[in-house]
Design a protein around this motif. Structure first.
Motif, PDB file in Angstrom:
ATOM      1  N   LEU A 116       2.553  -8.723   3.665  1.00 15.20           N
ATOM      2  CA  LEU A 116       2.564  -8.661   2.196  1.00 15.20           C
ATOM      3  C   LEU A 116       2.258 -10.050   1.657  1.00 15.20           C
ATOM      4  O   LEU A 116       2.563 -11.051   2.295  1.00 15.20           O
ATOM      5  CB  LEU A 116       3.948  -8.226   1.706  1.00 15.20           C
ATOM      6  N   ALA A 120       2.986 -12.221  -4.629  1.00 11.64           N
ATOM      7  CA  ALA A 120       2.718 -11.109  -5.538  1.00 11.64           C
ATOM      8  C   ALA A 120       3.925 -10.170  -5.513  1.00 11.64           C
ATOM      9  O   ALA A 120       4.519  -9.951  -4.470  1.00 11.64           O
ATOM     10  CB  ALA A 120       1.456 -10.371  -5.104  1.00 11.64           C
ATOM     11  N   ARG A 121       4.272  -9.637  -6.683  1.00 14.25           N
ATOM     12  CA  ARG A 121       5.395  -8.689  -6.752  1.00 14.25           C
ATOM     13  C   ARG A 121       5.047  -7.448  -5.946  1.00 14.25           C
ATOM     14  O   ARG A 121       3.875  -7.183  -5.653  1.00 14.25           O
ATOM     15  CB  ARG A 121       5.645  -8.288  -8.212  1.00 14.25           C
ATOM     16  N   LEU A 123       4.803  -4.347  -6.624  1.00 16.57           N
ATOM     17  CA  LEU A 123       3.803  -3.426  -7.184  1.00 16.57           C
ATOM     18  C   LEU A 123       2.381  -3.980  -7.020  1.00 16.57           C
ATOM     19  O   LEU A 123       1.462  -3.230  -6.667  1.00 16.57           O
ATOM     20  CB  LEU A 123       4.109  -3.181  -8.665  1.00 16.57           C
ATOM     21  N   SER A 124       2.213  -5.264  -7.226  1.00 16.26           N
ATOM     22  CA  SER A 124       0.880  -5.857  -7.062  1.00 16.26           C
ATOM     23  C   SER A 124       0.429  -5.786  -5.615  1.00 16.26           C
ATOM     24  O   SER A 124      -0.765  -5.617  -5.340  1.00 16.26           O
ATOM     25  CB  SER A 124       0.890  -7.320  -7.496  1.00 16.26           C
ATOM     26  N   VAL A 128      -3.080  -3.909  -4.138  1.00 19.49           N
ATOM     27  CA  VAL A 128      -4.092  -4.473  -3.238  1.00 19.49           C
ATOM     28  C   VAL A 128      -4.749  -3.358  -2.424  1.00 19.49           C
ATOM     29  O   VAL A 128      -5.951  -3.383  -2.158  1.00 19.49           O
ATOM     30  CB  VAL A 128      -3.443  -5.519  -2.300  1.00 19.49           C
ATOM     31  N   GLN A 140      -2.292   0.905 -11.814  1.00 21.50           N
ATOM     32  CA  GLN A 140      -0.853   0.683 -11.779  1.00 21.50           C
ATOM     33  C   GLN A 140      -0.097   1.996 -11.557  1.00 21.50           C
ATOM     34  O   GLN A 140       0.857   2.049 -10.781  1.00 21.50           O
ATOM     35  CB  GLN A 140      -0.412   0.009 -13.072  1.00 21.50           C
ATOM     36  N   ARG A 156       9.848  -2.372  -7.587  1.00 21.18           N
ATOM     37  CA  ARG A 156       8.475  -2.714  -7.959  1.00 21.18           C
ATOM     38  C   ARG A 156       8.324  -4.131  -8.484  1.00 21.18           C
ATOM     39  O   ARG A 156       7.305  -4.774  -8.258  1.00 21.18           O
ATOM     40  CB  ARG A 156       7.954  -1.733  -9.000  1.00 21.18           C
ATOM     41  N   ALA A 157       9.331  -4.652  -9.185  1.00 17.58           N
ATOM     42  CA  ALA A 157       9.188  -5.986  -9.774  1.00 17.58           C
ATOM     43  C   ALA A 157       9.781  -7.087  -8.904  1.00 17.58           C
ATOM     44  O   ALA A 157       9.899  -8.218  -9.341  1.00 17.58           O
ATOM     45  CB  ALA A 157       9.847  -6.003 -11.148  1.00 17.58           C
ATOM     46  N   TRP A 159      10.125  -9.767  -5.593  1.00 15.29           N
ATOM     47  CA  TRP A 159       9.286 -10.527  -4.664  1.00 15.29           C
ATOM     48  C   TRP A 159       9.523  -9.980  -3.262  1.00 15.29           C
ATOM     49  O   TRP A 159      10.648  -9.613  -2.930  1.00 15.29           O
ATOM     50  CB  TRP A 159       9.656 -12.011  -4.674  1.00 15.29           C
ATOM     51  N   ARG A 175       1.091   0.526   0.441  1.00 13.89           N
ATOM     52  CA  ARG A 175      -0.202  -0.114   0.222  1.00 13.89           C
ATOM     53  C   ARG A 175      -1.301   0.605   1.015  1.00 13.89           C
ATOM     54  O   ARG A 175      -2.422   0.773   0.537  1.00 13.89           O
ATOM     55  CB  ARG A 175      -0.111  -1.581   0.650  1.00 13.89           C
TER      56      ARG A 175
ATOM     57  N   ILE B   4       4.004  -8.518 -15.042  1.00 15.48           N
ATOM     58  CA  ILE B   4       5.326  -8.884 -14.520  1.00 15.48           C
ATOM     59  C   ILE B   4       5.260 -10.210 -13.765  1.00 15.48           C
ATOM     60  O   ILE B   4       6.161 -11.030 -13.844  1.00 15.48           O
ATOM     61  CB  ILE B   4       5.834  -7.800 -13.553  1.00 15.48           C
ATOM     62  N   GLU B   5       4.147 -10.391 -13.039  1.00 12.27           N
ATOM     63  CA  GLU B   5       4.044 -11.581 -12.207  1.00 12.27           C
ATOM     64  C   GLU B   5       3.980 -12.881 -12.988  1.00 12.27           C
ATOM     65  O   GLU B   5       4.355 -13.926 -12.489  1.00 12.27           O
ATOM     66  CB  GLU B   5       2.783 -11.494 -11.368  1.00 12.27           C
ATOM     67  N   LEU B 163      -2.834 -12.715   6.713  1.00 10.27           N
ATOM     68  CA  LEU B 163      -3.007 -12.305   5.315  1.00 10.27           C
ATOM     69  C   LEU B 163      -4.485 -12.274   4.950  1.00 10.27           C
ATOM     70  O   LEU B 163      -4.930 -11.409   4.205  1.00 10.27           O
ATOM     71  CB  LEU B 163      -2.263 -13.266   4.381  1.00 10.27           C
ATOM     72  N   TYR B 170      -8.732  -4.824   3.102  1.00 11.55           N
ATOM     73  CA  TYR B 170      -8.577  -4.106   1.840  1.00 11.55           C
ATOM     74  C   TYR B 170      -9.722  -4.405   0.875  1.00 11.55           C
ATOM     75  O   TYR B 170      -9.592  -4.226  -0.334  1.00 11.55           O
ATOM     76  CB  TYR B 170      -7.211  -4.414   1.216  1.00 11.55           C
ATOM     77  N   ARG B 180      -6.497 -14.527  -4.747  1.00  9.93           N
ATOM     78  CA  ARG B 180      -5.255 -13.791  -4.497  1.00  9.93           C
ATOM     79  C   ARG B 180      -4.563 -14.185  -3.206  1.00  9.93           C
ATOM     80  O   ARG B 180      -3.376 -13.925  -3.048  1.00  9.93           O
ATOM     81  CB  ARG B 180      -5.538 -12.290  -4.476  1.00  9.93           C
TER      82      ARG B 180
END
Lengths: 281, 268
Positions: A116, A120-121, A123-124, A128, A140, A156-157, A159, A175, B4-5, B163, B170, B180
């Motif tokens: 991961l 990025a949180r 959800l982000s 990906v 989203q 989801r929010a 880390w 993902r 949110i980020e 990563l 992806y 990113r």
């Protein structure tokens, strides 16, 4: 008497609920199943790294939607086979054919490490997985529904750093699932998890495979895991398929049942046979 | 990236203030002891003037406008030199971290130049630029270049290859992969370089201004030495300390804002 009553109730209730869920799922599957999994045909596949020939001619057909486990001792070439299928390596010789033109989003891999993005949180990280669809307006929403699928919509929010090992692997699964892949390759995805987390992850994998009907290819060193999850177990030895075993035990499979144990025993025996003369186990 | 980020953590707003108060206790106590030592005559005013005298000298210079002008000149030199050297260093760090060709072409040369102490170039720089602004900017830029270059390069080279492979699988384009995966992964290391560079920035500027300048804090200190105004000398040194602290706080704040994902910044 009271005890007997309670027993009956507790027996009856989950059964009823399971039936309803099963019906709902088969309705969903009925709609999807024609378009989901891709079949896979491998012919004369060879792969060498320098002088070291890792795969020495693999011929294999996997029907659409089947779940196949690949087992073998470390260094037998099982991970290389998976990486070739996923397009992470190029073959020295031979071909891999998905039956129809596959987009990159159709084939997804899940690794032993969650991989991961720490910055990025959750959800982000799932977003990906959408590949080229990342910019689409429903990105989203799709990521959220994939997170719900693995039971982590409340994270989801967060880390990734604050999640447990099993939760991180579930985010990685979300993902991989978010683009609705038609082939999902697992490279020892549960290898780094503790025993209890492993079992709940195995159930989760079985459920999403059942729901989404993708073709699943699972590389594992755990024979018990292979027979519990797969329709078919391939044993790889010295870069070739040594055994091709159909697991026709009906699902849901009961963990620790005599049938599974017997099958596991016979596969382990054939794995160990090769090592007796070299005795390096 | 989603909305949110970009939100900073609420928790981090409260702590720095308490931390900041505690951090100022020691300097205040030192100033207090210093003041007492001077007033009681334990330390002669010729050796070290009392903090109150230093403050008084500062007040006078402030009223005459000299102090603000000199601080502004030094601040301008520091930031312009930093921006020039920092951006060139960052650009080379990116290029050499991302491209094998660029790295093979320039890295050896840069490593050779790095081993020359940049302050050793002062005589040459004076001959080239005189005691003009460009001489100071050149020295600051040169000093700042290397920490930024080295740490950017190191940061990019040590991004987890797993990563990067994941990003490629992806379907990330090169630009997306950079934005990113590679850049955020290199950011902690880039910040280390930034803070090193800020230290070197002040050091270079002080030396350059004391040797060859006609304005700025270093010049002010050298002038005061000529006239035995020891309070102004001490004042200049204290202002350097404050400016250095200010630059460090700014980079820390930036770090907290951009690295809030990092476990090291979540416990604060």
């Amino acid at each position: 008497m009271q005890e007997a009553l309670r027993f009956r109730l507790s027996e009856a209730e989950p059964l009823g609920r399971a039936e309803i869920i099963e019906q709902a799922r088969s309705r969903r599957r009925g709609r999807r199943i024609a378009s989901r999994g891709l079949s896979l045909t491998i012919r004369g596949l060879r792969k060498s790294f320098g002088d070291n020939e890792v795969l020495r001619g693999i011929d294999l057909h996997i029907p659409a939607g089947q779940s196949v486990a690949i087992v073998g001792r470390s260094g037998c070439g099982k991970s290389t086979l998976l990486r070739l299928i996923a397009g992470l390596e190029t073959a020295t010789a031979g071909s891999i054919d998905f039956g129809e033109a596959a987009r990159t989003e159709d084939i997804r891999v899940m690794f032993q490490e969650p991989r991961l993005l720490p910055w990025a949180r959750v959800l982000s990280n799932v977003e990906v997985g959408l590949g080229r669809d990342r910019a689409s307006p429903d990105a989203q929403a799709r990521a959220e529904s994939a997170l719900t699928e693995v039971g982590l919509d409340d994270k989801r929010a967060q880390w990734p750093a604050v999640l447990s090992g099993g939760q991180k692997q579930r985010v990685a699964l979300a993902r991989a699932l978010v683009s609705h892949p038609r082939v999902l390759a697992f490279d020892e995805p549960l290898g780094a998890l503790d025993a209890l987390t492993r079992i709940s992850m195995q159930r989760l994998l079985e459920r999403v495979w059942h729901d989404q009907g993708f073709t699943a290819i699972l590389v594992t060193h755990d024979v018990a895991e292979a027979v519990a999850l797969a329709d078919r177990v391939l044993v790889i030895e010295d870069g070739r398929i040594a055994h091709d075993i159909d697991v026709d035990i009906p699902r849901p499979r009961r963990r620790g049942s005599a049938e599974l144990a017997a099958l596991e025993g016979s596969i382990l025996k054939s794995l160990l046979q090769g090592t007796e003369d070299t005795s390096d186990l | 990236m989603s909305l949110i980020e970009s939100l900073p953590r609420v928790r981090s707003l409260r702590m720095p203030r308490a931390d900041g108060l505690i951090a100022w206790i020691v300097p205040l106590v030192i100033i207090l002891i210093w003041q007492v030592a001077c007033v009681t005559g334990f330390v002669s005013a010729r050796v070290l003037p009392a903090p109150s005298d230093v403050a008084l000298a500062g007040w006078k210079l402030l009223l005459s406008g000299e102090l603000v002008r000199n601080i502004w000149v030094s601040f301008w030199r520091a930031s312009v030199g930093f921006l020039i050297g920092g951006s060139i260093g960052f650009a080379f760090g990116l290029a050499n971290g991302l491209s094998q060709l660029s790295s093979r072409l320039t890295d050896t040369t840069l490593q050779m130049v790095r081993n020359i102490p940049h302050l050793a170039l002062i005589p040459l720089v004076i001959l080239w630029f005189g005691i003009d602004e460009s001489a100071k900017l050149f020295l600051v830029a040169l000093g700042v270049f290397f920490p930024i270059y080295l740490n950017t390069l190191h940061g990019i080279r040590t991004v987890d290859p797993h990563l990067i492979e994941m990003g490629r699988i992806y379907g990330m384009t090169d630009g997306e992969l950079f934005r990113r995966v590679i850049f955020p992964g290199a950011l902690p290391s880039i910040f280390v370089g930034l803070r090193f560079a800020l230290g070197i920035m002040w050091l270079t500027l002080i030396v350059a201004e004391t040797i060859a300048a006609s304005s700025g804090l270093g010049y002010m200190a050298m002038q005061a030495r000529e006239f035995m105004l020891i309070d102004v000398v001490v004042l200049s040194i204290l202002i350097y300390a404050l400016l250095g602290k200010l630059a460090d706080s700014a980079s820390r704040a930036l770090e907290r804002l951009t690295l809030s994902w990092h476990p090291a910044f979540q416990k604060h």
